[in-house]
Design an enzyme around this catalytic site. Structure first.
Site, PDB file in Angstrom:
ATOM      1  N   LYS A  70      44.963  46.999  52.232  1.00  0.00           N
ATOM      2  CA  LYS A  70      44.205  46.302  53.410  1.00  0.00           C
ATOM      3  C   LYS A  70      44.820  44.418  53.493  1.00  0.00           C
ATOM      4  CE  LYS A  70      39.693  47.321  51.181  1.00  0.00           C
ATOM      5  NZ  LYS A  70      38.793  47.140  50.215  1.00  0.00           N
ATOM      6  N   ARG A 155      40.332  34.338  34.269  1.00  0.00           N
ATOM      7  CA  ARG A 155      41.570  33.292  32.807  1.00  0.00           C
ATOM      8  C   ARG A 155      42.015  32.762  33.159  1.00  0.00           C
ATOM      9  NH1 ARG A 155      41.208  37.677  28.742  1.00  0.00           N
ATOM     10  NH2 ARG A 155      40.621  38.974  29.755  1.00  0.00           N
TER      11      ARG A 155
END
Length: 277
Positions: A70, A155
């Site tokens: 992509k 995270r």
């Protein structure tokens, strides 16, 4: 109809065997009486640009792009839509008059599926789990739905903060998973890869209420770990990512053919095929 009259399309990826794009686009084309030939092509790493140039030379009209190409597609495009530019990735290429046009339909596919499932986005408080490329691709279409706020939890908080800075919208905030305990949301979107490995994002059970909608970008034959967990906590509505897959394909189809196909029957057909293995 001769082969010359049939428009040629491809989906590129590595791996690509798992792609359902040819099936989806064939159904769209059949239902709208459009003649296309849509194939999938495995491309070796480093060969993406060459593969596209060959296809254009053969008369190809457009292509979808899946992992890991992509960003290569983004660099290859001569012109980008705003959503592709902000996403930093392209999943839809159009070849026209010697130019390559790049678009990203992933976020619009997600939005269409949420709306199809009667999830209210306007003035909603949305929580997105994860801060990878998938999140970057959906933020602009989600913001266009006029939510009250979008919180990106990750995270590594700095990655979520970087996304917020990139989009520069006051409705966006970033935090760590451990900062969610006292917050309230209307919609949760799991954009982490945890479900692929059978894991859960480390979020507190307190974020799940009996009037919340939970969405997992991953889908499978059975409920994903996140969907199972959300159901067990009493979430009002749970949705997997199959409709997003069909939705982004529908938007790609509309980019190429100027017709927005109906996604409902395709989702049902794919769901049956997945259940049957």
């Amino acid at each position: 109809m001769t082969q010359q009259n049939i428009e040629q399309y491809l989906v590129y990826g590595n791996p690509i065997k798992q792609s359902r794009s040819p099936d989806i686009h064939k159904i769209f084309a059949d239902e709208n009486n459009i003649a296309i030939d849509y194939q999938k092509q495995l491309v070796a790493l480093g060969d993406f640009k060459t593969a596209v140039k060959i296809f254009i030379a053969q008369g190809g009209k457009g292509a979808n792009v899946t992992a890991p190409f992509k960003e290569d597609a983004l660099k290859l495009a001569d012109t980008l839509t705003e959503r592709a530019s902000l996403a930093g990735a392209v999943n839809t290429l159009t070849f026209k008059e010697g130019k390559i046009y790049g678009d990203n339909t992933d976020g619009e596919g997600l939005v269409q599926d949420l709306l199809h499932n009667n999830v209210t986005l306007k003035q909603s408080r949305i929580l997105i789990l994860g801060a990878g490329g998938a999140v970057r691709g959906v933020l602009l279409p989600l913001l266009a739905q006029d939510p009250k706020s979008i919180t990106i939890a990750n995270r590594t908080v700095s990655k979520a903060e970087a996304l917020c800075e990139n989009f520069n919208d006051e409705r966006l905030t970033a935090c760590g998973f451990d900062e969610l305990a006292d917050q309230t949301f209307d919609v949760i979107i799991n954009a982490t890869s945890a479900s692929l490995s059978g894991d859960l994002p480390p979020i507190p059970t307190s974020v799940i209420t009996n009037d919340i909608a939970c969405y997992d970008m991953v889908y499978g034959k059975d409920d994903t770990p996140f969907i199972k967990w959300a159901k067990a906590q009493g979430a009002r509505k749970t949705i997997d990512g199959l409709g997003m897959l069909v939705g982004q394909a529908a938007v790609s189809f509309s980019v190429w053919h100027k017709i927005m196909p109906d996604i409902h029957s395709v989702i049902e057909q794919l769901r049956k095929a997945i259940q049957q293995g």
